[in-house]
Design a protein around this motif. Structure first.
Motif, PDB file in Angstrom:
ATOM      1  N   ALA A 190      10.182  -6.031   1.282  1.00 23.01           N
ATOM      2  CA  ALA A 190      10.477  -4.616   1.005  1.00 23.01           C
ATOM      3  C   ALA A 190      11.668  -4.467   0.076  1.00 23.01           C
ATOM      4  CB  ALA A 190      10.724  -3.874   2.314  1.00 23.01           C
ATOM      5  N   GLU A 191      12.660  -5.313   0.245  1.00 23.09           N
ATOM      6  CA  GLU A 191      13.838  -5.253  -0.624  1.00 23.09           C
ATOM      7  C   GLU A 191      13.470  -5.580  -2.067  1.00 23.09           C
ATOM      8  OE1 GLU A 191      16.591  -7.876   1.194  1.00 23.09           O
ATOM      9  OE2 GLU A 191      17.255  -6.424   2.702  1.00 23.09           O
ATOM     10  N   GLN A 192      12.516  -6.481  -2.243  1.00 23.21           N
ATOM     11  CA  GLN A 192      12.093  -6.848  -3.592  1.00 23.21           C
ATOM     12  C   GLN A 192      11.221  -5.768  -4.226  1.00 23.21           C
ATOM     13  OE1 GLN A 192      10.618 -10.998  -3.945  1.00 23.21           O
ATOM     14  NE2 GLN A 192      11.376 -11.281  -1.866  1.00 23.21           N
ATOM     15  N   ALA A 193      10.386  -5.143  -3.406  1.00 27.34           N
ATOM     16  CA  ALA A 193       9.400  -4.205  -3.948  1.00 27.34           C
ATOM     17  C   ALA A 193       9.794  -2.738  -3.806  1.00 27.34           C
ATOM     18  CB  ALA A 193       8.049  -4.436  -3.262  1.00 27.34           C
ATOM     19  N   ARG A 244       3.305  10.748  -0.069  1.00 24.74           N
ATOM     20  CA  ARG A 244       2.923   9.341   0.078  1.00 24.74           C
ATOM     21  C   ARG A 244       4.113   8.442  -0.277  1.00 24.74           C
ATOM     22  NH1 ARG A 244      -1.535  11.590  -2.567  1.00 24.74           N
ATOM     23  NH2 ARG A 244      -0.774  10.804  -4.558  1.00 24.74           N
ATOM     24  N   TYR A 245       4.297   7.414   0.529  1.00 29.55           N
ATOM     25  CA  TYR A 245       5.416   6.498   0.331  1.00 29.55           C
ATOM     26  C   TYR A 245       4.911   5.059   0.233  1.00 29.55           C
ATOM     27  CZ  TYR A 245       8.620  10.281   1.463  1.00 29.55           C
ATOM     28  OH  TYR A 245       9.319  11.454   1.449  1.00 29.55           O
ATOM     29  N   SER A 246       5.597   4.274  -0.596  1.00 26.40           N
ATOM     30  CA  SER A 246       5.233   2.866  -0.719  1.00 26.40           C
ATOM     31  C   SER A 246       5.468   2.168   0.620  1.00 26.40           C
ATOM     32  CB  SER A 246       6.059   2.191  -1.815  1.00 26.40           C
ATOM     33  OG  SER A 246       7.438   2.284  -1.523  1.00 26.40           O
ATOM     34  N   SER A 247       4.526   1.308   1.010  1.00 29.95           N
ATOM     35  CA  SER A 247       4.557   0.715   2.343  1.00 29.95           C
ATOM     36  C   SER A 247       4.156  -0.751   2.313  1.00 29.95           C
ATOM     37  CB  SER A 247       3.583   1.454   3.276  1.00 29.95           C
ATOM     38  OG  SER A 247       3.783   2.841   3.250  1.00 29.95           O
ATOM     39  N   GLY A 290       0.839  -1.196   0.000  1.00 27.30           N
ATOM     40  CA  GLY A 290       0.000   0.000   0.000  1.00 27.30           C
ATOM     41  C   GLY A 290       0.869   1.238   0.000  1.00 27.30           C
ATOM     42  N   GLU A 291       0.296   2.322   0.447  1.00 30.74           N
ATOM     43  CA  GLU A 291       1.064   3.566   0.547  1.00 30.74           C
ATOM     44  C   GLU A 291       0.622   4.317   1.784  1.00 30.74           C
ATOM     45  OE1 GLU A 291      -1.626   6.589  -2.167  1.00 30.74           O
ATOM     46  OE2 GLU A 291       0.208   5.740  -3.028  1.00 30.74           O
TER      47      GLU A 291
END
Length: 211
Positions: free
Chosen positions: A154-157, A118-121, A90-91
């Motif tokens: 998180a490292e992948q996305a 907004r940041y990717s989360s 999400g974000e």
């Protein structure tokens, strides 16, 4: 049937043990502890919060997982579901103070990576421990395992934030121990989002390995 201890997604559980076994164990899961005097006295909505958490696992966890909307991770102990956590992408909109306090690189500000704040989360929608396993440090150990899973994802996305979505009142003390803080000013009828940077997640895991 004996199920090995460990952490499995509902998808993997079904592949190994079948839908019927998953349903049987989900029905036994209950995070509401009527003997928890602290929560009963301090949080009027404690039972309602627990019922909502139980209902998600019972009614939606696996069906959402099959749709790749939410992945639910089951903590298996003693042939039972001792806990679960649901994760999705999400974000999150961050206030300036949160970015400053959590050491966000300045390079992220005012670039295409900062989409209007907004940041990717990675989002934890639900995190719960069965009443039989509460107050035994199992929740803390499980959260650290979720940190490991979140770090890998998180490292992948390319996610920068780990967020707890709509944290319930009765769990705030638990999340505070992990240094989750409020990332914005939004409050949803007594609940709020909590977050920490993925850098802090990795640092927490490193500290635990060193000790």
């Amino acid at each position: 049937m004996v199920i090995e201890d460990g952490i499995l997604t509902t998808d993997v559980f079904v592949k190994q043990y079948g839908e019927d076994e998953l349903e049987k164990r989900i029905k036994k899961f209950d995070c509401y502890d009527p003997k928890n005097k602290k929560c009963l006295k301090k949080y009027r909505k404690y039972k309602k919060e627990c019922n909502s958490i139980n209902t998600f696992l019972n009614s939606n966890a696996h069906s959402y997982s099959k749709l790749n909307y939410v992945k639910t991770y089951l903590l298996i102990m003693n042939n039972e579901i001792a806990g679960y956590a649901s994760l999705r992408m999400g974000e999150l909109r961050l206030i300036k103070n949160f970015k400053t306090d959590h050491h966000f690189p300045k390079a992220l500000n005012n670039t295409s990576l900062d989409d209007g704040g907004r940041y990717s989360s990675l989002i934890i929608d639900y995190f719960a421990i069965d009443k039989k396993y509460q107050h035994k440090y199992i929740g803390s150990s499980f959260m650290k395992k979720i940190f490991e899973i979140a770090t890998s994802l998180a490292e992948q996305a390319g996610c920068t934030i780990l967020k707890i979505s709509n944290a319930v009142e009765s769990a705030r003390g638990f999340y505070d121990k992990f240094k989750f803080t409020v990332p914005n000013s939004r409050n949803n009828n007594g609940t709020c989002d909590l977050a920490m940077s993925m850098l802090e997640v990795r640092e927490t895991l490193k500290e635990n390995k060193e000790h």
